[in-house]
Scaffold this active site. Sequence first.
Site, short mmCIF file in Angstrom:
data_model
loop_
_atom_site.label_atom_id
_atom_site.label_comp_id
_atom_site.label_asym_id
_atom_site.label_seq_id
_atom_site.Cartn_x
_atom_site.Cartn_y
_atom_site.Cartn_z
N GLY A 215 22.86 -43.95 15.84
CA GLY A 215 22.59 -44.16 14.42
C GLY A 215 21.95 -42.99 13.70
CG HIS B 21 37.59 -38.97 14.17
ND1 HIS B 21 37.56 -40.01 15.09
CD2 HIS B 21 38.19 -37.94 14.79
CE1 HIS B 21 38.13 -39.61 16.21
NE2 HIS B 21 38.52 -38.36 16.06
CD GLU C 297 29.29 -36.63 12.82
OE1 GLU C 297 30.39 -37.04 13.20
OE2 GLU C 297 28.23 -36.91 13.41
C1 GAR Z 1 29.27 -39.39 15.38
O1 GAR Z 1 29.47 -38.09 15.85
C2 GAR Z 1 30.58 -39.93 14.82
O2 GAR Z 1 31.38 -38.94 14.27
C3 GAR Z 1 31.21 -40.52 16.04
O3 GAR Z 1 30.15 -41.10 16.76
C4 GAR Z 1 28.97 -40.34 16.54
C5 GAR Z 1 27.84 -41.30 16.23
O4 GAR Z 1 26.60 -40.64 16.23
N1 GAR Z 1 32.20 -41.47 15.67
C6 GAR Z 1 33.33 -41.67 16.35
O5 GAR Z 1 33.59 -41.08 17.39
C7 GAR Z 1 34.28 -42.69 15.74
N2 GAR Z 1 35.59 -42.57 16.28
P1 GAR Z 1 25.32 -41.37 15.63
O6 GAR Z 1 25.29 -42.79 16.20
O7 GAR Z 1 24.14 -40.58 16.10
O8 GAR Z 1 25.45 -41.39 14.13
#
Ligand code: GAR
Length: 188
Positions: free
Chosen positions: A12, A104, A174
């Site tokens: 998260g 993504h 991100e």
């Molecule tokens: C992020 O890097 C997001 O891009 C990826 O999961 C991670 C979550 O990180 N999403 C995917 O792979 C979706 N296909 P977080 O929980 O620390 O935000």
Amino acid sequence: MKRILIFASGNGSNAENIIKYFNENNKAEVTHVFSNKADAKVLERAINHNVKALHFDRESLYKSNDVLHIINDADPDVIVLAGFLWKFPENIIAEYPNKIINVHPALLPNYGGKGMYGMNVHKAVVKNKEPFSGITIHYVNEHYDEGGIIFQAKTALTETDTPEDVASKIHVLEQKHFPEVIEKLLFS
Ligand code: GAR
């Protein structure tokens, strides 16, 4: 004030970054964070910021309208998938056309589809010795990672980058871009 609802499965860091960004600029607020995992760190992060944190199981997501009803009551302007690893249910997609977006961790259409999430993506990118990776923010439709692309940002990789190094570079992109893209969408 515009309302944002977030779905996330695990850590998260993106969800928390979005919560903080809009807490500071007061143009929108994250009203709810939903997770498919009861012990996901994202729920703890949401609670720490006084955001409603809810957990659901497969049954209530895919075989009932329970989650949809909670979303309808929350009346979101956008639904954000921030590290949500289950397929998004069609009953919600049908009611919120062009209002559900996902981040993504790769440059779609490459490295997308079923099983391509988190470290799996970065391992594949390193294995193929890609000179670049990046992030894609896109609309969510009924096919994994195939909705219209809203935004992409790219980062250069070196030959010695490990999957963990790639993950860190993606994380930086991100954190920088995701909240701004959400803001643009909400106010354009
Ligand atoms: C992020 O890097 C997001 O891009 C990826 O999961 C991670 C979550 O990180 N999403 C995917 O792979 C979706 N296909 P977080 O929980 O620390 O935000």
